[in-house]
Motif scaffolding. Structure first.
Motif, PDB file in Angstrom:
ATOM      1  N   ILE A 182      35.883  39.508  35.248  1.00 26.15           N
ATOM      2  CA  ILE A 182      35.869  40.884  35.744  1.00 26.15           C
ATOM      3  C   ILE A 182      35.206  41.813  34.733  1.00 26.15           C
ATOM      4  N   ALA A 183      35.561  41.662  33.466  1.00 20.49           N
ATOM      5  CA  ALA A 183      34.983  42.516  32.419  1.00 20.49           C
ATOM      6  C   ALA A 183      33.483  42.297  32.294  1.00 20.49           C
ATOM      7  N   LYS A 184      33.067  41.046  32.365  1.00 18.35           N
ATOM      8  CA  LYS A 184      31.630  40.739  32.267  1.00 18.35           C
ATOM      9  C   LYS A 184      30.874  41.349  33.440  1.00 18.35           C
ATOM     10  N   ALA A 185      31.423  41.228  34.646  1.00 17.89           N
ATOM     11  CA  ALA A 185      30.773  41.789  35.835  1.00 17.89           C
ATOM     12  C   ALA A 185      30.708  43.316  35.766  1.00 17.89           C
ATOM     13  N   SER A 186      31.728  43.929  35.152  1.00 16.74           N
ATOM     14  CA  SER A 186      31.772  45.387  35.032  1.00 16.74           C
ATOM     15  C   SER A 186      31.090  45.896  33.768  1.00 16.74           C
ATOM     16  N   LYS A 187      30.656  44.959  32.918  1.00 15.48           N
ATOM     17  CA  LYS A 187      30.010  45.298  31.642  1.00 15.48           C
ATOM     18  C   LYS A 187      30.907  46.167  30.768  1.00 15.48           C
ATOM     19  N   VAL A 188      32.186  45.760  30.669  1.00 15.45           N
ATOM     20  CA  VAL A 188      33.151  46.442  29.811  1.00 15.45           C
ATOM     21  C   VAL A 188      33.861  45.402  28.946  1.00 15.45           C
ATOM     22  N   ASP A 189      34.536  45.873  27.916  1.00 17.66           N
ATOM     23  CA  ASP A 189      35.344  45.002  27.072  1.00 17.66           C
ATOM     24  C   ASP A 189      36.763  44.935  27.608  1.00 17.66           C
ATOM     25  N   TRP A 190      37.476  43.911  27.192  1.00 18.26           N
ATOM     26  CA  TRP A 190      38.880  43.766  27.558  1.00 18.26           C
ATOM     27  C   TRP A 190      39.611  43.117  26.393  1.00 18.26           C
ATOM     28  N   SER A 191      40.921  43.209  26.418  1.00 17.70           N
ATOM     29  CA  SER A 191      41.738  42.541  25.402  1.00 17.70           C
ATOM     30  C   SER A 191      43.074  42.178  26.017  1.00 17.70           C
ATOM     31  N   SER A 192      43.773  41.268  25.364  1.00 17.95           N
ATOM     32  CA  SER A 192      45.132  40.937  25.778  1.00 17.95           C
ATOM     33  C   SER A 192      45.980  40.769  24.531  1.00 17.95           C
ATOM     34  N   ASP A 193      47.237  41.135  24.656  1.00 16.32           N
ATOM     35  CA  ASP A 193      48.183  40.938  23.567  1.00 16.32           C
ATOM     36  C   ASP A 193      49.586  40.857  24.137  1.00 16.32           C
ATOM     37  N   ARG A 194      50.514  40.434  23.313  1.00 12.21           N
ATOM     38  CA  ARG A 194      51.895  40.300  23.752  1.00 12.21           C
ATOM     39  C   ARG A 194      52.514  41.672  23.950  1.00 12.21           C
ATOM     40  N   ALA A 195      53.311  41.773  24.980  1.00 13.40           N
ATOM     41  CA  ALA A 195      54.077  42.992  25.244  1.00 13.40           C
ATOM     42  C   ALA A 195      55.561  42.639  25.112  1.00 13.40           C
ATOM     43  N   ASP A 196      56.428  43.637  25.228  1.00  9.84           N
ATOM     44  CA  ASP A 196      57.868  43.363  25.143  1.00  9.84           C
ATOM     45  C   ASP A 196      58.280  42.292  26.151  1.00  9.84           C
ATOM     46  N   VAL A 197      57.778  42.439  27.359  1.00 12.86           N
ATOM     47  CA  VAL A 197      58.058  41.463  28.407  1.00 12.86           C
ATOM     48  C   VAL A 197      56.732  41.117  29.072  1.00 12.86           C
ATOM     49  N   GLY A 198      56.166  39.974  28.751  1.00 12.15           N
ATOM     50  CA  GLY A 198      54.910  39.555  29.356  1.00 12.15           C
ATOM     51  C   GLY A 198      53.724  39.727  28.428  1.00 12.15           C
ATOM     52  N   THR A 199      52.550  39.801  29.036  1.00 12.89           N
ATOM     53  CA  THR A 199      51.291  39.935  28.306  1.00 12.89           C
ATOM     54  C   THR A 199      50.554  41.154  28.826  1.00 12.89           C
ATOM     55  N   ARG A 200      50.030  41.961  27.915  1.00 14.21           N
ATOM     56  CA  ARG A 200      49.296  43.178  28.275  1.00 14.21           C
ATOM     57  C   ARG A 200      47.804  42.874  28.310  1.00 14.21           C
ATOM     58  N   PHE A 201      47.166  43.184  29.426  1.00 20.03           N
ATOM     59  CA  PHE A 201      45.721  43.080  29.582  1.00 20.03           C
ATOM     60  C   PHE A 201      45.163  44.493  29.672  1.00 20.03           C
TER      61      PHE A 201
END
Length: 70
Positions: A26-45
């Protein structure tokens, strides 16, 4: 990256790997950056724009993976 275009997903293992692939596509198609990291409950994208975030939310929904703003 700001946290305004972020979603927290509740997934692990292969589901999380699948979501990382979707986020990258999705990020590549939109030509934007993205990141993910751990959240209190789950994973944050996080994405650079709201459109990419909404597309990712739709992908989560279609895969049956719960997500919420985060």
């Amino acid at each position: 990256m700001t946290k305004e275009n972020c979603l927290i997903v509740h997934a692990a293992g292969k589901q999380l790997d699948l979501l990382r692939g979707e986020a990258s596509r999705i990020a590549k198609a939109s030509k934007v950056d993205w990141s993910s990291d751990r959240a209190d409950v789950g994973t944050r994208f996080c994405f650079e724009d709201a459109k990419a975030k909404e597309t990712f939310a739709s992908a989560c929904d279609s895969l049956g993976i719960p997500c919420r703003d985060g």
